[in-house]
Design an enzyme around this catalytic site. Structure first.
Site, PDB file in Angstrom:
ATOM      1  N   CYS A 156       0.807  -1.231   0.000  1.00  0.00           N
ATOM      2  CA  CYS A 156       0.000   0.000   0.000  1.00  0.00           C
ATOM      3  C   CYS A 156       0.835   1.274   0.000  1.00  0.00           C
ATOM      4  CB  CYS A 156      -0.938   0.008   1.215  1.00  0.00           C
ATOM      5  SG  CYS A 156      -2.284  -1.180   1.109  1.00  0.00           S
ATOM      6  N   ILE A 157       1.476   1.571   1.119  1.00  0.00           N
ATOM      7  CA  ILE A 157       2.060   2.900   1.309  1.00  0.00           C
ATOM      8  C   ILE A 157       3.192   3.214   0.332  1.00  0.00           C
ATOM      9  CG2 ILE A 157       2.929   4.533   3.008  1.00  0.00           C
ATOM     10  CD1 ILE A 157       1.796   2.858   5.187  1.00  0.00           C
TER      11      ILE A 157
END
Length: 428
Positions: A260-261
């Site tokens: 994700c990040i």
């Protein structure tokens, strides 16, 4: 009700099990025949998902897996949970989404609901995926079949995280699509949060992860500044989070990892350029976070210099290969970057991670495939010049580490509370 969930990974498998527990018959589709075979035997290949949870649903006849995408014609809804990586040029790669769309489109029936959960830029669902589905099925989205987006919110390794308890954002192509998708998720999840469109739902997921990326970058930058001032960033964060309002604790580290990040914010920066907008804040946060491994290596060099040694020729142990504690997920892990940087400087690099006994092939670091985790024993740990803590798994005995290792570089504050000797632990 009978549904299919495409992609039986860290998002798709727990979602499949939650729907099955709720009485929905689930067909787990995946292109990997090995995964399918394991699941149909009632076993799990993800560490934090217990085999008994899979076996229970398989035995009850509520969950089965298959590589046959033509079976989409059997179901009332299809949920897509496939990877959305970045290309080598840091541009969105939605090929997994589009290939899934092409695979299921010929088998779509009238009235079927298709929901995308993979994180992506606004417009993917109602433009890119929609076009593929309509072209391959001859059906019209919003008329002949329903289309929606609902972002995944998995938190692997968090024992308090329950799929059923995490509110589910849902956006539909039409009001009817929204209602159909909301009704589906209500079967398995307690709280549904409807939004006005697929794009609003896609943007919601990006905002959640950009928020984390920017705040992690802030504490990473403050770590460097406070370290130069002789101030411990971890002590400062612990003190600051006693404020009961206006502050949320984020923690520094050796870099960003996971699905994700490190990836999602760049989906928005890429799409924003189409509208003539620059996302300077997001890009700056990315620059800071991706520079952290270099800083950590400098700290390793400082620690070795104090012992009149150089990185070249030193034996260095990376402690923790997974991108976060207590999981076996090593996607985008900064540990790989650390291993590369240290190896390039001439170090002899090994790793220990009880969750990753052998490194599997990866797109970004295929040269490490097949390397095995070294054993955890006194003789092995003492043989290293530096132990670099990259991931703070709870199962690691850090008191033993303090007894066995002469030099420890700690990026996670894992040694806090352990009795250590002066100059033994270097924070990074």
């Amino acid at each position: 009700m009978h549904i299919a969930i495409v992609g039986q990974g860290y998002v798709g498998l727990p979602l499949s099990l939650q729907f099955a527990r709720s009485g929905v018959k689930v067909l787990g589709l995946d292109i990997d025949p090995v995964k399918v075979e394991v699941l149909n035997r009632g076993q799990s290949y993800i560490h934090h998902i217990a085999a008994k949870d899979v076996a229970e649903q398989v035995s009850a006849g509520r969950f089965s897996a298959s590589t046959d995408f033509s079976r989409v014609r059997e179901v009332e809804a299809v949920i897509i949970c496939v990877p959305t990586p970045l290309s080598k040029n840091r541009e969105p790669d939605i090929s997994y989404i589009l290939n899934t769309g092409r695979a299921i489109a010929p088998h779509l029936q009238r009235g079927t609901l298709v929901v995308l959960e993979s994180t992506t830029y606004p417009g993917t669902t109602d433009t890119d995926l929609r076009q593929v589905l309509e072209a391959g099925s001859g059906l019209k989205a919003g008329q002949d079949f329903h289309l929606a987006f609902s972002p995944e919110r998995e938190d692997p390794g968090n024992p308090q995280s329950r799929v059923a308890e995490i509110p589910k954002v849902v956006g539909g192509l039409t009001p009817a699509c929204l209602e159909r998708a909301s009704a589906l998720y209500r079967r398995a999840i307690k709280t549904i949060v409807p939004v006005s469109s697929c794009r609003a739902a896609e943007a919601t997921k990006l905002m959640e992860n950009i928020f984390r990326s920017v705040n992690i970058a802030l504490v990473n930058e403050l770590k460097l500044v406070y370290s130069a001032m002789g101030i411990d960033i971890w002590e400062v964060i612990e003190a600051a989070k006693t404020k009961p309002f206006g502050f949320m604790a984020f923690y520094p580290g050796p870099g960003l990892g996971g699905h994700c990040i490190p990836i999602d914010p760049f989906y928005l920066t890429w799409k924003a350029r189409e509208y003539g907008k620059n996302t300077r804040f997001i890009e700056l946060a990315g620059e800071i976070n991706t520079s952290m491994p270099e800083y950590v290596v400098h700290r390793v060099a400082d620690a070795l210099n104090e012992r009149t040694r150089s990185i070249k020729g030193s034996r260095i142990l990376i402690l923790g290969l997974a991108y976060k504690p207590n999981v076996d997920d090593d996607r985008e892990s900064p540990s790989y970057v650390l291993m590369d940087l240290l190896h390039q400087r001439g170090a002899i690099v090994e790793y220990h991670d009880p969750y990753v006994p052998v490194i599997k092939p990866t797109r970004e670091h295929p040269h490490w495939a097949g390397k095995k985790s070294v054993p955890w024993d006194e003789a092995t740990i003492r043989s290293f010049d530096v132990v670099l803590i990259a991931t703070n798994h709870a199962c690691v005995n850090y008191r033993q580490l303090a007894e066995w290792a002469d030099c420890i570089v700690d990026t996670r504050n894992a040694m806090a509370g352990c009795p250590t000797r002066p100059g033994q632990v270097w924070k990074a």
